[in-house]
Design an enzyme around this catalytic site. Structure first.
Site, PDB file in Angstrom:
ATOM      1  N   ASP A   1     -53.284  58.699 126.021  1.00 20.26           N
ATOM      2  CA  ASP A   1     -51.831  59.378 126.331  1.00 20.26           C
ATOM      3  C   ASP A   1     -51.558  60.291 125.367  1.00 20.26           C
ATOM      4  O   ASP A   1     -51.849  60.344 124.205  1.00 20.26           O
ATOM      5  CB  ASP A   1     -50.727  58.038 126.273  1.00 20.26           C
ATOM      6  CG  ASP A   1     -49.338  58.727 126.416  1.00 20.26           C
ATOM      7  OD1 ASP A   1     -49.036  59.367 127.408  1.00 20.26           O
ATOM      8  OD2 ASP A   1     -48.373  58.246 125.539  1.00 20.26           O
TER       9      ASP A   1
ATOM     10  N   ASP B   1     -47.748  62.088 124.483  1.00 20.68           N
ATOM     11  CA  ASP B   1     -46.623  61.861 123.654  1.00 20.68           C
ATOM     12  C   ASP B   1     -46.148  60.603 123.189  1.00 20.68           C
ATOM     13  O   ASP B   1     -46.330  59.462 124.031  1.00 20.68           O
ATOM     14  CB  ASP B   1     -45.354  62.250 124.657  1.00 20.68           C
ATOM     15  CG  ASP B   1     -45.485  63.798 125.047  1.00 20.68           C
ATOM     16  OD1 ASP B   1     -45.195  64.412 124.220  1.00 20.68           O
ATOM     17  OD2 ASP B   1     -45.570  63.828 126.430  1.00 20.68           O
TER      18      ASP B   1
ATOM     19  N   ASP C   1     -48.816  54.282 124.432  1.00 17.12           N
ATOM     20  CA  ASP C   1     -47.614  53.752 123.457  1.00 17.12           C
ATOM     21  C   ASP C   1     -46.590  53.035 124.094  1.00 17.12           C
ATOM     22  O   ASP C   1     -45.576  52.570 123.340  1.00 17.12           O
ATOM     23  CB  ASP C   1     -47.065  54.785 122.621  1.00 17.12           C
ATOM     24  CG  ASP C   1     -46.263  55.553 123.685  1.00 17.12           C
ATOM     25  OD1 ASP C   1     -46.609  56.191 124.819  1.00 17.12           O
ATOM     26  OD2 ASP C   1     -44.982  56.002 123.344  1.00 17.12           O
TER      27      ASP C   1
END
Length: 240
Positions: A18, A20, A193
């Site tokens: 991922d 961001d 995240d």
């Protein structure tokens, strides 16, 4: 309690990473673009409205369309103003266009790499794992950000929120990434995240590792169903 994550040689064939909240802290970009967007909207409820990083961080992760709509809903709720359904549709269209314009100009200017990202990606690359970046950010923005931050050389391909019919937490983007990589989901590690990444990985059949410092919609990330957690991607070095 989930045990510490240790990456073993030969354990996986590829990794999907991922962007961001996992590799780059982009909250500053989001906040700046959203506040510029709000300032341009000709609606009394937005007069003087300003968002902070904590508020925006709870809304990030499901793509720019969801982010803008969440911001509009939040500002209206805070102001106590009433709007008709037609007005809301019109405002949303203008807001979406304004946000895209401002974000394109700001992209990367208020963002920073998280500590340990370069070391962690280097470790993954050194093992021979094929790496793909998969984000809900529009593809053009993702490619630009990766290049600005010196991360583009780590990945054989990048997929954005507009690359497929559906975004994470739907498993489709992960399954499509595995098809591109020619790897089995069970041998393809998802690194993210948030619960978005974990839910998509579980549905796709991929193992999932979460960082503890990103954007998990304001919820404690260690409560998410994942195979492991790291405080820094540099911890991936410890298995080698």
């Amino acid at each position: 309690m989930t045990p510490p994550f240790c990456l073993h040689p030969g354990q996986y064939d590829a990794a999907i990473v991922d962007l961001d909240g996992t590799m780059v802290d982009t909250l500053g970009d989001f906040v700046a673009a959203l506040n510029l967007m709000l300032a341009e909207l000709p609606v009394p409820a937005f007069a003087g409205a300003a968002l902070d990083a904590a508020t925006v961080g709870r809304m990030v992760g499901k793509g720019s369309g969801h982010l803008v709509k969440s911001v509009l809903d939040h500002v209206f709720a805070q102001s106590g103003s009433a709007c008709s359904a037609i007005d809301l549709i019109a405002i949303n269209g203008q807001a979406q266009a304004g946000y895209q314009q401002h974000y394109a100009a700001i992209n990367g200017g208020h963002s920073t790499l998280y500590p340990g990202v370069l070391e962690g990606l280097g470790s993954l690359q050194k093992t021979g794992l094929k790496l793909v970046c998969l984000t809900n950010k529009p593809l053009a923005f993702a490619r630009r950000l990766l290049k600005l931050k010196g991360l583009d050389g780590f990945f054989c391909e990048v997929f954005g929120g507009d690359s497929f019919e559906r975004k994470k937490p739907d498993p489709l983007p992960l399954l499509k990434a595995c098809e591109f990589l020619e790897t089995l989901p069970a041998r393809t590690l998802m690194i993210g995240d948030s619960s978005n990444d974990a839910r998509a990985a579980r549905a796709a059949g991929c193992p999932v590792l979460l960082v503890t410092y990103g954007y998990n919609h304001g919820e404690p990330v260690r409560r998410v169903d994942a195979d492991g957690f790291v405080d820094s991607l540099a911890e991936l070095l410890e298995g080698y």
